[in-house]
Write a protein that holds these residues in place. Structure first.
Motif, PDB file in Angstrom:
ATOM      1  N   TYR A  59      32.197  58.155  -7.123  1.00 40.79           N
ATOM      2  CA  TYR A  59      32.770  59.026  -6.102  1.00 40.79           C
ATOM      3  C   TYR A  59      33.142  58.222  -4.857  1.00 40.79           C
ATOM      4  N   TRP A 102      36.251  56.375  -5.609  1.00 39.98           N
ATOM      5  CA  TRP A 102      37.370  57.313  -5.672  1.00 39.98           C
ATOM      6  C   TRP A 102      37.862  57.680  -4.277  1.00 39.98           C
ATOM      7  N   ILE A 103      36.933  57.988  -3.383  1.00 43.49           N
ATOM      8  CA  ILE A 103      37.301  58.340  -2.009  1.00 43.49           C
ATOM      9  C   ILE A 103      38.028  57.177  -1.335  1.00 43.49           C
ATOM     10  N   ARG A 163      41.634  56.519  -3.680  1.00 45.28           N
ATOM     11  CA  ARG A 163      42.404  57.588  -4.311  1.00 45.28           C
ATOM     12  C   ARG A 163      43.890  57.525  -3.979  1.00 45.28           C
ATOM     13  N   TRP A 164      44.245  57.191  -2.726  1.00 48.40           N
ATOM     14  CA  TRP A 164      45.664  57.147  -2.373  1.00 48.40           C
ATOM     15  C   TRP A 164      46.361  55.957  -3.010  1.00 48.40           C
ATOM     16  N   LEU A 179      45.455  54.687  -5.889  1.00 45.31           N
ATOM     17  CA  LEU A 179      45.582  55.090  -7.290  1.00 45.31           C
ATOM     18  C   LEU A 179      46.805  55.979  -7.484  1.00 45.31           C
ATOM     19  N   LEU A 180      47.021  56.892  -6.569  1.00 41.56           N
ATOM     20  CA  LEU A 180      48.190  57.766  -6.648  1.00 41.56           C
ATOM     21  C   LEU A 180      49.475  56.955  -6.568  1.00 41.56           C
ATOM     22  N   GLN A 201      39.801  47.238  -3.202  1.00 36.87           N
ATOM     23  CA  GLN A 201      38.451  47.704  -3.496  1.00 36.87           C
ATOM     24  C   GLN A 201      37.385  46.889  -2.772  1.00 36.87           C
ATOM     25  N   THR A 207      40.130  52.577 -14.476  1.00 38.19           N
ATOM     26  CA  THR A 207      41.268  53.266 -13.876  1.00 38.19           C
ATOM     27  C   THR A 207      42.576  52.561 -14.214  1.00 38.19           C
TER      28      THR A 207
END
Length: 223
Positions: free
Chosen positions: A7, A10-11, A14-15, A17-18, A77, A111
């Motif tokens: 999590y 992900w936080i 996330r952008w 990844l998008l 990351q 991912t």
């Protein structure tokens, strides 16, 4: 703890990844439009003969995109963790440090594999509507090292970022560049297919490197 680590990653990512997902997803209509335009102007029979005769690969524009995706993802990351000095805090959580790093790596690599795999399959089956499977298979055989290079670049970027000593960081960077170059040595569609075991070996080795730098980082190595 696994859910908490995933999590957190992900936080943080996330952008990005998008953005990466949109780039790979956007490449699919681009290649289809490019293909249909060539069919319209050259005709299918003539264009097929050009593909076979000149070893033409219409998805060759993907060559360095997985590499850039893996590199950017690895840097995004780890660099914030190093700048905010939060990696050391993460390593002191009541959780084995090796498992913590492993789960971070699994999040990142999983991912990337998901993005590469899903968009690659969609592109493959979409192209199969327009071209024989033999041609598409040849293209994706040539493309496999590009995707594997992206995965290796991710692990190597993490390794370089975590290394606490700048001199060693520079040496690691040169070694990482040399390893990545091996993925792009082929001159034709099938020239690299037999090197796949070597590439997988490089990826597995690259996955081990960050653990050594994490040990040096936690021990406070300065020289």
């Amino acid at each position: 703890m696994t859910r908490a680590i995933f999590y957190k990653e992900w936080i943080k990512l996330r952008w990005l990844l998008l953005a990466i997902s949109l780039v790979f997803a956007g490449s699919i209509p681009y290649f289809i439009l490019n293909l249909t335009n060539k069919f319209r102007f050259a005709g299918k029979p003539h264009f097929w003969s050009v593909i076979v005769g000149k070893d033409l690969n219409l998805i060759s524009e993907l060559t360095y995109i997985p590499l850039l995706a893996g590199l950017i993802f690895g840097l995004s990351q780890i660099v914030p963790e190093m700048q905010k000095k939060s990696l050391k805090l993460t390593l002191h959580l009541p959780h084995p440090e090796k498992l913590t790093i492993l789960k971070m790596l699994l999040f990142g690599s999983g991912t990337l594999v998901s993005i590469f795999g899903i968009t690659g399959l969609v592109l493959y089956f979409t192209l199969s509507i327009y071209l024989p499977l033999q041609i598409i298979g040849a293209w994706f055989t040539a493309a496999l090292p590009w995707y594997l290079a992206g995965l290796a670049a991710y692990f190597l970027a993490v390794w370089v970022c975590i290394e606490p000593v700048w001199k060693q960081k520079a040496i690691n960077t040169l070694l990482a560049i040399a390893l990545i170059m091996l993925f792009f040595k082929g001159a034709s569609t099938y020239s690299l297919q037999y090197a796949t075991p070597l590439y997988i070996g490089i990826i597995l080795l690259s996955m081990c490197f960050p653990f050594y730098s994490v040990f040096r980082f936690k021990e406070g190595v300065q020289q």
